[in-house]
Design a protein around this motif. Structure first.
Motif, PDB file in Angstrom:
ATOM      1  N   TYR A  94       0.842  -1.189   0.000  1.00 30.71           N
ATOM      2  CA  TYR A  94       0.000   0.000   0.000  1.00 30.71           C
ATOM      3  C   TYR A  94       0.883   1.247   0.000  1.00 30.71           C
ATOM      4  N   TYR A  95       0.568   2.140  -0.916  1.00 26.97           N
ATOM      5  CA  TYR A  95       1.304   3.385  -1.064  1.00 26.97           C
ATOM      6  C   TYR A  95       0.358   4.567  -0.867  1.00 26.97           C
ATOM      7  N   CYS A  96       0.841   5.608  -0.222  1.00 25.67           N
ATOM      8  CA  CYS A  96       0.103   6.862  -0.240  1.00 25.67           C
ATOM      9  C   CYS A  96       0.771   7.790  -1.248  1.00 25.67           C
ATOM     10  N   ALA A  97      -0.034   8.670  -1.813  1.00 20.67           N
ATOM     11  CA  ALA A  97       0.456   9.567  -2.837  1.00 20.67           C
ATOM     12  C   ALA A  97      -0.364  10.842  -2.826  1.00 20.67           C
ATOM     13  N   ALA A  98       0.258  11.927  -3.257  1.00 23.52           N
ATOM     14  CA  ALA A  98      -0.394  13.231  -3.224  1.00 23.52           C
ATOM     15  C   ALA A  98      -0.365  13.876  -4.602  1.00 23.52           C
ATOM     16  N   THR A  99      -1.454  14.563  -4.904  1.00 26.78           N
ATOM     17  CA  THR A  99      -1.585  15.257  -6.177  1.00 26.78           C
ATOM     18  C   THR A  99      -2.402  16.509  -5.972  1.00 26.78           C
ATOM     19  N   GLN A 100      -2.238  17.461  -6.875  1.00 22.28           N
ATOM     20  CA  GLN A 100      -3.090  18.655  -6.818  1.00 22.28           C
ATOM     21  C   GLN A 100      -4.220  18.551  -7.829  1.00 22.28           C
ATOM     22  N   ARG A 101      -4.434  17.336  -8.347  1.00 22.75           N
ATOM     23  CA  ARG A 101      -5.558  17.067  -9.225  1.00 22.75           C
ATOM     24  C   ARG A 101      -6.514  16.116  -8.521  1.00 22.75           C
ATOM     25  N   TRP A 102      -7.678  15.918  -9.087  1.00 21.85           N
ATOM     26  CA  TRP A 102      -8.605  14.908  -8.595  1.00 21.85           C
ATOM     27  C   TRP A 102      -8.638  13.824  -9.664  1.00 21.85           C
ATOM     28  N   THR A 103      -7.895  12.752  -9.425  1.00 25.22           N
ATOM     29  CA  THR A 103      -7.673  11.780 -10.467  1.00 25.22           C
ATOM     30  C   THR A 103      -7.362  10.409  -9.886  1.00 25.22           C
ATOM     31  N   THR A 104      -7.661   9.361 -10.673  1.00 21.74           N
ATOM     32  CA  THR A 104      -7.241   8.010 -10.304  1.00 21.74           C
ATOM     33  C   THR A 104      -5.981   7.602 -11.067  1.00 21.74           C
ATOM     34  N   ASN A 105      -5.512   8.482 -11.938  1.00 20.55           N
ATOM     35  CA  ASN A 105      -4.345   8.188 -12.770  1.00 20.55           C
ATOM     36  C   ASN A 105      -3.072   8.336 -11.939  1.00 20.55           C
ATOM     37  N   ARG A 106      -2.420   7.219 -11.674  1.00 16.76           N
ATOM     38  CA  ARG A 106      -1.242   7.263 -10.792  1.00 16.76           C
ATOM     39  C   ARG A 106      -0.116   8.112 -11.388  1.00 16.76           C
ATOM     40  N   ALA A 107      -0.098   8.263 -12.701  1.00 19.15           N
ATOM     41  CA  ALA A 107       0.949   9.068 -13.340  1.00 19.15           C
ATOM     42  C   ALA A 107       0.826  10.548 -12.996  1.00 19.15           C
ATOM     43  N   LEU A 108      -0.335  10.935 -12.491  1.00 25.46           N
ATOM     44  CA  LEU A 108      -0.560  12.348 -12.181  1.00 25.46           C
ATOM     45  C   LEU A 108      -0.381  12.649 -10.696  1.00 25.46           C
ATOM     46  N   TYR A 109       0.077  11.685  -9.954  1.00 23.85           N
ATOM     47  CA  TYR A 109       0.399  11.922  -8.546  1.00 23.85           C
ATOM     48  C   TYR A 109       1.857  12.341  -8.453  1.00 23.85           C
ATOM     49  N   ASP A 110       2.091  13.408  -7.699  1.00 18.45           N
ATOM     50  CA  ASP A 110       3.411  14.026  -7.695  1.00 18.45           C
ATOM     51  C   ASP A 110       4.356  13.435  -6.658  1.00 18.45           C
ATOM     52  N   TYR A 111       3.803  12.999  -5.542  1.00 16.57           N
ATOM     53  CA  TYR A 111       4.636  12.531  -4.439  1.00 16.57           C
ATOM     54  C   TYR A 111       4.138  11.170  -3.972  1.00 16.57           C
ATOM     55  N   TRP A 112       5.107  10.300  -3.657  1.00 15.31           N
ATOM     56  CA  TRP A 112       4.800   8.933  -3.248  1.00 15.31           C
ATOM     57  C   TRP A 112       5.580   8.549  -2.009  1.00 15.31           C
ATOM     58  N   GLY A 113       4.949   7.696  -1.206  1.00 15.48           N
ATOM     59  CA  GLY A 113       5.677   7.069  -0.120  1.00 15.48           C
ATOM     60  C   GLY A 113       6.371   5.811  -0.612  1.00 15.48           C
ATOM     61  N   GLN A 114       7.049   5.139   0.307  1.00 21.39           N
ATOM     62  CA  GLN A 114       7.838   3.971  -0.059  1.00 21.39           C
ATOM     63  C   GLN A 114       7.022   2.681  -0.015  1.00 21.39           C
ATOM     64  N   GLY A 115       5.835   2.741   0.577  1.00 19.32           N
ATOM     65  CA  GLY A 115       4.953   1.586   0.626  1.00 19.32           C
ATOM     66  C   GLY A 115       5.054   0.816   1.924  1.00 19.32           C
ATOM     67  N   THR A 116       3.959   0.152   2.265  1.00 14.70           N
ATOM     68  CA  THR A 116       3.930  -0.715   3.432  1.00 14.70           C
ATOM     69  C   THR A 116       3.172  -1.992   3.068  1.00 14.70           C
ATOM     70  N   GLN A 117       3.714  -3.127   3.469  1.00 15.33           N
ATOM     71  CA  GLN A 117       3.146  -4.417   3.076  1.00 15.33           C
ATOM     72  C   GLN A 117       1.990  -4.791   3.989  1.00 15.33           C
ATOM     73  N   VAL A 118       0.899  -5.194   3.355  1.00 16.61           N
ATOM     74  CA  VAL A 118      -0.240  -5.757   4.077  1.00 16.61           C
ATOM     75  C   VAL A 118      -0.460  -7.174   3.555  1.00 16.61           C
ATOM     76  N   THR A 119      -0.473  -8.122   4.465  1.00 17.78           N
ATOM     77  CA  THR A 119      -0.710  -9.511   4.090  1.00 17.78           C
ATOM     78  C   THR A 119      -1.869 -10.040   4.918  1.00 17.78           C
ATOM     79  N   VAL A 120      -2.875 -10.543   4.216  1.00 19.46           N
ATOM     80  CA  VAL A 120      -4.064 -11.071   4.889  1.00 19.46           C
ATOM     81  C   VAL A 120      -4.130 -12.569   4.613  1.00 19.46           C
ATOM     82  N   SER A 121      -4.052 -13.345   5.652  1.00 22.97           N
ATOM     83  CA  SER A 121      -4.109 -14.803   5.506  1.00 22.97           C
ATOM     84  C   SER A 121      -5.545 -15.286   5.664  1.00 22.97           C
ATOM     85  N   SER A 122      -5.830 -16.384   4.995  1.00 20.61           N
ATOM     86  CA  SER A 122      -7.207 -16.919   5.027  1.00 20.61           C
ATOM     87  C   SER A 122      -7.393 -17.899   6.177  1.00 20.61           C
TER      88      SER A 122
END
Length: 122
Positions: A94-122
């Motif tokens: 899971y990554y957080c990202a910031a943009t000054q647009r309202w968009t689902t297009n990841r290419a338009l997000y300007d800043y990104w975190g490094q990510g954090t792993q989420v694992t859900v076992s059944s």
């Protein structure tokens, strides 16, 4: 220097809850629309939740509606993703990202975190 730092990931069982955090420095999250993205091996990095600047309206992927909640704490300059009733298919980085647009297009997000792993076992 802008930094977004995610935390809160981990290994949980199906049905459990997690809260992810994204702490920002070098920018004010209140001035950006912010999204949480999820990526699994071999798949695209897709947005699962967004919160809009300035009115804080939210939007969710169908797969997480009713289970995930995005929010932000202006005083802490931090955003959150509360994830309830987790399913194995929620597994990913899971990554957080910031943009000054309202968009689902990841290419338009300007800043990104490094990510954090989420694992859900059944």
């Amino acid at each position: 220097q802008v930094r977004l730092v995610e935390s809160g990931g981990g290994l949980v069982q199906a049905g459990d809850s997690l809260r992810l955090s994204c702490a920002a420095s070098g920018l004010t999250l209140d001035s950006y629309s912010v999204g949480w993205f999820r990526q699994t091996p071999g798949k695209e990095r897709d947005v699962v939740a967004r919160i809009r600047w300035p009115n804080s309206s939210t939007d969710y992927a169908d797969s997480v509606k009713g289970r995930f909640t995005i929010s932000r704490d202006s005083a802490k300059n931090t955003m959150y993703l509360q994830m309830n009733s987790l399913k194995p298919e929620d597994t990913g980085v899971y990554y957080c990202a910031a943009t000054q647009r309202w968009t689902t297009n990841r290419a338009l997000y300007d800043y990104w975190g490094q990510g954090t792993q989420v694992t859900v076992s059944s």
